[in-house]
Write an enzyme that holds these catalytic residues in place. Sequence first.
Site, mmCIF file in Angstrom:
data_model
loop_
_atom_site.group_PDB
_atom_site.id
_atom_site.type_symbol
_atom_site.label_atom_id
_atom_site.label_comp_id
_atom_site.label_asym_id
_atom_site.label_seq_id
_atom_site.Cartn_x
_atom_site.Cartn_y
_atom_site.Cartn_z
ATOM 1 N N LYS A 57 -5.364 2.014 -10.463
ATOM 2 C CA LYS A 57 -5.653 1.962 -11.470
ATOM 3 C C LYS A 57 -6.661 0.341 -11.353
ATOM 4 O O LYS A 57 -8.121 0.685 -12.134
ATOM 5 C CB LYS A 57 -5.208 1.717 -12.809
ATOM 6 C CG LYS A 57 -5.059 3.488 -12.957
ATOM 7 C CD LYS A 57 -5.120 4.191 -12.077
ATOM 8 C CE LYS A 57 -4.484 5.241 -11.337
ATOM 9 N NZ LYS A 57 -3.606 5.811 -10.593
ATOM 10 N N GLY A 187 -1.941 11.782 4.546
ATOM 11 C CA GLY A 187 -1.058 12.775 3.478
ATOM 12 C C GLY A 187 -2.141 12.011 2.336
ATOM 13 O O GLY A 187 -3.048 11.600 2.231
ATOM 14 N N VAL A 190 -2.176 12.201 -4.615
ATOM 15 C CA VAL A 190 -2.556 11.797 -5.729
ATOM 16 C C VAL A 190 -3.172 10.221 -4.799
ATOM 17 O O VAL A 190 -3.901 9.657 -4.676
ATOM 18 C CB VAL A 190 -1.319 11.933 -6.926
ATOM 19 C CG1 VAL A 190 -2.012 10.572 -7.670
ATOM 20 C CG2 VAL A 190 -1.536 13.530 -7.823
ATOM 21 N N ILE A 191 -2.077 10.125 -3.855
ATOM 22 C CA ILE A 191 -1.710 7.903 -3.945
ATOM 23 C C ILE A 191 -3.028 7.974 -2.659
ATOM 24 O O ILE A 191 -3.744 7.259 -2.298
ATOM 25 C CB ILE A 191 -0.089 8.139 -2.930
ATOM 26 C CG1 ILE A 191 0.703 8.190 -4.090
ATOM 27 C CG2 ILE A 191 -0.432 6.454 -2.565
ATOM 28 C CD1 ILE A 191 2.491 7.788 -4.023
ATOM 29 N N GLU A 210 -3.583 15.914 6.817
ATOM 30 C CA GLU A 210 -3.237 16.310 5.735
ATOM 31 C C GLU A 210 -2.144 17.502 5.945
ATOM 32 O O GLU A 210 -3.186 18.425 6.324
ATOM 33 C CB GLU A 210 -3.505 16.745 4.062
ATOM 34 C CG GLU A 210 -2.879 17.823 3.201
ATOM 35 C CD GLU A 210 -2.083 17.321 2.875
ATOM 36 O OE1 GLU A 210 -0.948 18.215 2.500
ATOM 37 O OE2 GLU A 210 -1.584 15.947 2.393
ATOM 38 N N VAL A 277 2.971 10.388 2.278
ATOM 39 C CA VAL A 277 3.249 11.455 2.673
ATOM 40 C C VAL A 277 4.752 11.772 1.593
ATOM 41 O O VAL A 277 5.313 12.750 1.823
ATOM 42 C CB VAL A 277 4.124 11.817 3.871
ATOM 43 C CG1 VAL A 277 2.646 12.154 4.739
ATOM 44 C CG2 VAL A 277 5.326 10.748 3.868
ATOM 45 N N GLY A 278 4.350 11.219 0.455
ATOM 46 C CA GLY A 278 5.312 12.114 -0.424
ATOM 47 C C GLY A 278 6.598 10.358 -0.777
ATOM 48 O O GLY A 278 6.440 9.518 -0.432
ATOM 49 N N ARG A 279 7.067 10.883 -2.183
ATOM 50 C CA ARG A 279 8.597 9.478 -2.808
ATOM 51 C C ARG A 279 9.374 10.745 -2.787
ATOM 52 O O ARG A 279 9.788 12.057 -2.690
ATOM 53 C CB ARG A 279 7.342 9.441 -4.054
ATOM 54 C CG ARG A 279 7.049 7.886 -3.391
ATOM 55 C CD ARG A 279 6.089 7.594 -4.917
ATOM 56 N NE ARG A 279 7.550 6.609 -5.146
ATOM 57 C CZ ARG A 279 7.056 5.542 -5.118
ATOM 58 N NH1 ARG A 279 6.331 5.413 -4.024
ATOM 59 N NH2 ARG A 279 7.972 4.818 -5.152
ATOM 60 N N HIS A 451 -20.228 15.782 -32.191
ATOM 61 C CA HIS A 451 -21.194 15.915 -30.956
ATOM 62 C C HIS A 451 -22.320 14.699 -30.818
ATOM 63 O O HIS A 451 -22.019 13.751 -31.713
ATOM 64 C CB HIS A 451 -21.960 16.879 -31.026
ATOM 65 C CG HIS A 451 -23.493 17.142 -30.513
ATOM 66 N ND1 HIS A 451 -23.719 17.424 -29.518
ATOM 67 C CD2 HIS A 451 -25.277 16.993 -31.282
ATOM 68 C CE1 HIS A 451 -24.588 17.144 -28.929
ATOM 69 N NE2 HIS A 451 -25.397 16.939 -29.781
#
Length: 472
Positions: A57, A187, A190-191, A210, A277-279, A451
């Site tokens: 982040k 992949g 998210v990552i 992907e 490709v994931g964890r 608002h």
Amino acid sequence: MAEFDVIVIGAGPGGYVSAIRSAQLGLNTACIDEWKNSQGKQSLGGTCLNVGCIPSKALLESSENFERVSHDFSAHGITASGVQYDLAKMLARKDKIVSDFTSGIVQLFKKNKVTSLHGRAQLLGREGDFWRVGVAGGDEVRAKHIVIATGSTPRVLPQAPFDGINIVDNSGALSFTQTPKHLVVIGAGVIGLELGSVWRRLGAEVTLLEAMPTFIPIADEQVSKEALRAFTKQGLKIHLGAQIDGVEQEAGTVKIKWHDAQGIAQELVADKLVVAVGRVANTQGLGAETVGLKLDNGGRVEVDDHCRSNLPNVYAVGDVVRGPMLAHKASEEGVMVAELIAGQAGHCDLNVVPGIMYTAPEIAWVGKTEQQLKESGVNYKAGQFPFMANGRARSLGDASGFVKILADTKTDRILGVHIIGPMASELIQQAVLALAFSASSEDLARIIHAHPSLSEVVHEAALAVDKRAIHI
């Protein structure tokens, strides 16, 4: 031999939170963790804090700021010339944030009187009321209760083994000392999307391969289609249904051989390759076989709804058990387990765990997707409202995307909320709260929203469920 009420194995967001909560409840608690930073020193916080959620982040924000000043500020009447970035400073800022927070956990442990032990932990067996735990390089310790929070590790792709230099995992992709000319990411989850976005903004040509035939299948289909359009427009090259045939290194480059969804052979040459490709659950060396701890086919600890394993007084939380591999899910499970050990009524509802992608636009969701409701035969109604019709979003200059709310046709109870757009990661909390308290779309529609604010898009989407949105 030191004895404790609770030993937590792992100091990631599931482990350190569970250890602190256990100590708050008056339990004599120790936390064992083996993570070392680049200087070889103990560094609490697990993958999330050291090489995951927080550092990614930090770089996302830095790269977004560079893109804003380079391309977006002119619309506000702000012009700048010769804009450059200092990658070394970006990385130093990232590292400083990580260091501050890892040091913060040390202080939290001291404040709450949690004993911190450094080394790899292994379950050795049970004697009477105590579980024996070995600590590599240290002494054996014992506890009445064990909480396994060992997290996960990057999944290895046999065709592309990591070398830590040109073929890297998420950790390596956070530490490039110069921006690659061409970065390939295997992949597009998210990552892959978050890290690909960082380096694309900083000037790299980024290609994502992907394997799945659909884009972000975990998200609502309509959100996924909107996201694919947005990322493609930004310059990310995304290939779906891509299968990796082989990876070779030569002359400082990486050659990726693959075939596309039509089976046509393709080839890419890149400076760097990120494999995302994931964890997989980190249970290697834990001693599961020695003590009879039951694991599933994926190597995860089998647990019930309260994270109890098949062994007495042994719990497991976070990425090492079923459910989404998310830091906030791990933390809440850690709190639940601590409270159960202390005799309280711990609870963690996996039905209201929000999913978030910190891309631009951000993507967030909670509850069921429209495709899941169709597959289950649930009768539902939907309401949707675009950020383009929101004054605050237009003022920000970030008005892409929408909020979509799904509610039960008969009861009007909210079943799912899906957001793509500015500050989706913050707006989704309103939806999480609504689902947690079984709110209806009418409940959300009748609440006064400030608002001008982005939250008004959620309000209008709730109104739209019954076709009474005001501003569209």
